[in-house]
Design a protein around this motif. Structure first.
Motif, PDB file in Angstrom:
ATOM      1  N   ALA A 143       0.829  -1.204   0.000  1.00 27.59           N
ATOM      2  CA  ALA A 143       0.000   0.000   0.000  1.00 27.59           C
ATOM      3  C   ALA A 143       0.863   1.253   0.000  1.00 27.59           C
ATOM      4  CB  ALA A 143      -0.939  -0.010   1.210  1.00 27.59           C
ATOM      5  N   ASP A 144       1.944   1.230   0.778  1.00 30.89           N
ATOM      6  CA  ASP A 144       2.850   2.367   0.829  1.00 30.89           C
ATOM      7  C   ASP A 144       3.449   2.647  -0.551  1.00 30.89           C
ATOM      8  OD1 ASP A 144       4.415   4.335   2.522  1.00 30.89           O
ATOM      9  OD2 ASP A 144       6.059   3.198   1.644  1.00 30.89           O
ATOM     10  N   GLN A 145       3.775   1.592  -1.274  1.00 31.55           N
ATOM     11  CA  GLN A 145       4.297   1.752  -2.632  1.00 31.55           C
ATOM     12  C   GLN A 145       3.268   2.385  -3.559  1.00 31.55           C
ATOM     13  OE1 GLN A 145       5.637  -2.149  -3.873  1.00 31.55           O
ATOM     14  NE2 GLN A 145       7.111  -2.299  -2.183  1.00 31.55           N
ATOM     15  N   ASN A 146       1.992   2.189  -3.238  1.00 30.10           N
ATOM     16  CA  ASN A 146       0.903   2.754  -4.042  1.00 30.10           C
ATOM     17  C   ASN A 146       0.403   4.094  -3.516  1.00 30.10           C
ATOM     18  OD1 ASN A 146       0.788   0.637  -5.949  1.00 30.10           O
ATOM     19  ND2 ASN A 146      -0.441  -0.617  -4.570  1.00 30.10           N
ATOM     20  N   GLY A 147       1.076   4.635  -2.487  1.00 33.30           N
ATOM     21  CA  GLY A 147       0.750   5.971  -2.017  1.00 33.30           C
ATOM     22  C   GLY A 147      -0.154   6.055  -0.809  1.00 33.30           C
ATOM     23  N   TYR A 148      -0.437   4.925  -0.158  1.00 33.86           N
ATOM     24  CA  TYR A 148      -1.328   4.917   1.011  1.00 33.86           C
ATOM     25  C   TYR A 148      -0.552   4.531   2.253  1.00 33.86           C
ATOM     26  CZ  TYR A 148      -5.061   3.369   4.201  1.00 33.86           C
ATOM     27  OH  TYR A 148      -5.882   3.193   5.293  1.00 33.86           O
ATOM     28  N   SER A 149      -0.462   5.465   3.210  1.00 30.34           N
ATOM     29  CA  SER A 149       0.242   5.214   4.461  1.00 30.34           C
ATOM     30  C   SER A 149      -0.610   5.718   5.633  1.00 30.34           C
ATOM     31  CB  SER A 149       1.603   5.926   4.470  1.00 30.34           C
ATOM     32  OG  SER A 149       2.438   5.450   3.430  1.00 30.34           O
ATOM     33  N   PRO A 150      -1.370   4.852   6.261  1.00 32.39           N
ATOM     34  CA  PRO A 150      -2.205   5.275   7.397  1.00 32.39           C
ATOM     35  C   PRO A 150      -1.354   5.613   8.610  1.00 32.39           C
ATOM     36  CG  PRO A 150      -2.263   2.896   7.171  1.00 32.39           C
ATOM     37  CD  PRO A 150      -1.499   3.407   5.981  1.00 32.39           C
ATOM     38  N   ASP A 151      -1.995   6.193   9.611  1.00 30.24           N
ATOM     39  CA  ASP A 151      -1.286   6.589  10.824  1.00 30.24           C
ATOM     40  C   ASP A 151      -1.035   5.424  11.769  1.00 30.24           C
ATOM     41  OD1 ASP A 151      -1.243   9.376  10.125  1.00 30.24           O
ATOM     42  OD2 ASP A 151      -3.369   9.462  10.677  1.00 30.24           O
ATOM     43  N   TYR A 152      -1.871   4.378  11.680  1.00 33.61           N
ATOM     44  CA  TYR A 152      -1.705   3.256  12.603  1.00 33.61           C
ATOM     45  C   TYR A 152      -2.319   2.003  11.996  1.00 33.61           C
ATOM     46  CZ  TYR A 152      -1.092   0.950  17.118  1.00 33.61           C
ATOM     47  OH  TYR A 152      -0.687   0.109  18.129  1.00 33.61           O
ATOM     48  N   VAL A 153      -1.733   0.868  12.336  1.00 32.66           N
ATOM     49  CA  VAL A 153      -2.191  -0.433  11.824  1.00 32.66           C
ATOM     50  C   VAL A 153      -2.228  -1.440  12.972  1.00 32.66           C
ATOM     51  CG1 VAL A 153      -1.767  -2.300  10.184  1.00 32.66           C
ATOM     52  CG2 VAL A 153      -1.084   0.041   9.597  1.00 32.66           C
ATOM     53  N   VAL A 154      -3.327  -2.174  13.083  1.00 32.70           N
ATOM     54  CA  VAL A 154      -3.439  -3.249  14.078  1.00 32.70           C
ATOM     55  C   VAL A 154      -3.882  -4.526  13.381  1.00 32.70           C
ATOM     56  CG1 VAL A 154      -4.476  -4.013  16.234  1.00 32.70           C
ATOM     57  CG2 VAL A 154      -4.106  -1.582  15.847  1.00 32.70           C
ATOM     58  N   ALA A 155      -3.092  -5.567  13.506  1.00 37.93           N
ATOM     59  CA  ALA A 155      -3.446  -6.873  12.947  1.00 37.93           C
ATOM     60  C   ALA A 155      -4.264  -7.657  13.970  1.00 37.93           C
ATOM     61  CB  ALA A 155      -2.193  -7.644  12.569  1.00 37.93           C
ATOM     62  N   THR A 156      -4.946  -8.676  13.493  1.00 27.38           N
ATOM     63  CA  THR A 156      -5.862  -9.419  14.368  1.00 27.38           C
ATOM     64  C   THR A 156      -5.148 -10.178  15.479  1.00 27.38           C
ATOM     65  OG1 THR A 156      -7.758 -10.921  14.347  1.00 27.38           O
ATOM     66  CG2 THR A 156      -5.877 -11.539  12.983  1.00 27.38           C
ATOM     67  N   ASP A 157      -3.871 -10.568  15.255  1.00 27.95           N
ATOM     68  CA  ASP A 157      -3.152 -11.316  16.282  1.00 27.95           C
ATOM     69  C   ASP A 157      -2.356 -10.409  17.221  1.00 27.95           C
ATOM     70  OD1 ASP A 157      -1.358 -10.604  14.304  1.00 27.95           O
ATOM     71  OD2 ASP A 157      -0.321 -12.539  14.261  1.00 27.95           O
ATOM     72  N   GLU A 158      -2.593  -9.102  17.134  1.00 25.04           N
ATOM     73  CA  GLU A 158      -1.935  -8.158  18.041  1.00 25.04           C
ATOM     74  C   GLU A 158      -2.843  -7.731  19.191  1.00 25.04           C
ATOM     75  OE1 GLU A 158       1.368  -5.708  15.739  1.00 25.04           O
ATOM     76  OE2 GLU A 158      -0.604  -5.370  14.828  1.00 25.04           O
ATOM     77  N   VAL A 159      -4.028  -8.311  19.262  1.00 27.04           N
ATOM     78  CA  VAL A 159      -4.969  -8.027  20.345  1.00 27.04           C
ATOM     79  C   VAL A 159      -5.471  -9.364  20.915  1.00 27.04           C
ATOM     80  CG1 VAL A 159      -5.697  -5.795  19.415  1.00 27.04           C
ATOM     81  CG2 VAL A 159      -6.911  -7.887  18.724  1.00 27.04           C
ATOM     82  N   PRO A 160      -6.003  -9.353  22.138  1.00 26.58           N
ATOM     83  CA  PRO A 160      -6.473 -10.611  22.738  1.00 26.58           C
ATOM     84  C   PRO A 160      -7.609 -11.264  21.968  1.00 26.58           C
ATOM     85  CG  PRO A 160      -6.202  -8.916  24.412  1.00 26.58           C
ATOM     86  CD  PRO A 160      -6.059  -8.231  23.097  1.00 26.58           C
ATOM     87  N   ASN A 161      -8.537 -10.461  21.431  1.00 25.15           N
ATOM     88  CA  ASN A 161      -9.679 -10.988  20.687  1.00 25.15           C
ATOM     89  C   ASN A 161      -9.902 -10.152  19.431  1.00 25.15           C
ATOM     90  OD1 ASN A 161     -10.793 -13.072  22.599  1.00 25.15           O
ATOM     91  ND2 ASN A 161     -10.900 -11.281  23.929  1.00 25.15           N
ATOM     92  N   GLY A 162      -9.972 -10.838  18.295  1.00 25.36           N
ATOM     93  CA  GLY A 162     -10.240 -10.139  17.047  1.00 25.36           C
ATOM     94  C   GLY A 162     -11.720  -9.868  16.869  1.00 25.36           C
ATOM     95  N   ARG A 163     -12.088  -9.418  15.692  1.00 30.56           N
ATOM     96  CA  ARG A 163     -13.483  -9.136  15.388  1.00 30.56           C
ATOM     97  C   ARG A 163     -14.364 -10.376  15.607  1.00 30.56           C
ATOM     98  NH1 ARG A 163     -11.740  -6.960   9.504  1.00 30.56           N
ATOM     99  NH2 ARG A 163     -10.809  -4.975  10.122  1.00 30.56           N
ATOM    100  N   PRO A 164     -15.582 -10.166  16.049  1.00 31.50           N
ATOM    101  CA  PRO A 164     -16.326  -8.910  16.213  1.00 31.50           C
ATOM    102  C   PRO A 164     -16.074  -8.173  17.527  1.00 31.50           C
ATOM    103  CG  PRO A 164     -17.761 -10.748  16.706  1.00 31.50           C
ATOM    104  CD  PRO A 164     -16.448 -11.346  16.270  1.00 31.50           C
ATOM    105  N   TYR A 165     -15.105  -8.618  18.320  1.00 30.64           N
ATOM    106  CA  TYR A 165     -14.759  -7.883  19.542  1.00 30.64           C
ATOM    107  C   TYR A 165     -14.187  -6.512  19.174  1.00 30.64           C
ATOM    108  CZ  TYR A 165     -15.368 -12.262  22.097  1.00 30.64           C
ATOM    109  OH  TYR A 165     -15.891 -13.409  22.645  1.00 30.64           O
TER     110      TYR A 165
END
Length: 275
Positions: A143-165
């Protein structure tokens, strides 16, 4: 100190596949089909789309719990899938996903223009995904190569419970320094992602045409006649209804008008949890 309701939005929290990249959300769904096939189990693309938005291990577990798929597995192996079997499929899914993620990494038309508009409104851009971090690292790089760089990213395995939590959205709130969850809007193309935003106390926007629910390429979407497109919108709207999104729009290109409407509602004293 007296509580003061937010008067305008401070952040937009965006999903990835089907929301900002990968129109039709093909990268994860097609790989589920291929991973199961390597174990001799046929899973259709339509079946693989059902639990989309969940973390990928949970997605595979949910697929394995579908009676028809469980029966195919039993016919092949003499038992229904255990958690160990799910992990084996997941372990095959992961390298396939990393290997082929670039095939479906294109930004959704209108995404960059929308991001620029949001930033001009002084909004922070948070993101989260059902992808684990090892996949997200590659997605973010592309995405960065295509010009999109958000301020923050969280993957599903970086929190105790993923969606729908709500954990991933709330992690964004903390990292971005947002003062109130009601000053955030969660944008997603799946019902687990909308429930995530709802459970976090945020405004929510469901995407009806760019993601998993419609499941078409951009060209296929643009070539739908008006009557067929409207029929699909109605079908998808009914699918999202139980998760109660505040707004439904076709693609991220339609988001700026929603942001303006939410800001007007906040200025009137409206809050996401009361709607």
């Amino acid at each position: 100190m007296k509580y003061q309701q937010p008067q305008k939005l401070q952040a937009v929290i965006l999903d990835w596949a089907g929301t900002v990249v990968d129109f039709g959300s093909f990268a994860p769904t097609q790989i589920f089909v291929e991973a199961f096939k390597e174990f001799g189990i046929e899973v259709s693309l339509e079946e693989s789309r059902g639990p989309m938005g969940m973390g990928k291990w949970d997605h595979i577990r949910t697929l394995c719990d579908i009676p028809e798929i469980a029966e195919r597995y039993r016919a092949k192996f003499g038992r229904t899938p255990t958690d160990d079997d799910v992990t084996a499929i997941y372990d095959r899914f992961m390298p396939l996903q990393i290997e082929k993620i670039a095939v479906h990494s294109a930004l959704i038309p209108g995404a960059l223009d929308t991001i620029e508009i949001l930033r001009n409104k002084d909004l922070k851009i948070g993101t989260c995904s059902g992808y684990p971090k090892v996949v997200m690292d590659k997605v973010v790089e592309l995405a960065d190569q295509n010009g999109y760089s958000p301020d923050y990213v969280v993957a599903t395995d970086e929190v105790p419970n993923g969606r729908p939590y709500p954990a991933q959205s709330l992690e964004n709130v903390i990292a971005l320094g947002i003062s109130d969850v009601a000053a955030c809007v969660k944008v997603d193309d799946t019902w687990p992602g909308i429930l995530e935003g709802r459970s976090a106390g945020m405004w929510t926007v469901a995407l009806t045409c760019s993601g998993n629910a419609l499941g078409l390429t951009y060209d296929e979407y643009k070539n739908l006649d008006k009557a067929q497109l409207e029929q699909e919108r109605q079908r998808i709207s009914q699918m999202f209804e139980p998760s109660k999104p505040h707004y439904l729009i076709d693609t991220i290109a339609d988001l700026p008008a929603v942001i303006d409407d939410i800001n007007a509602r906040l200025a009137r004293g409206e809050m996401p949890q009361s709607n």
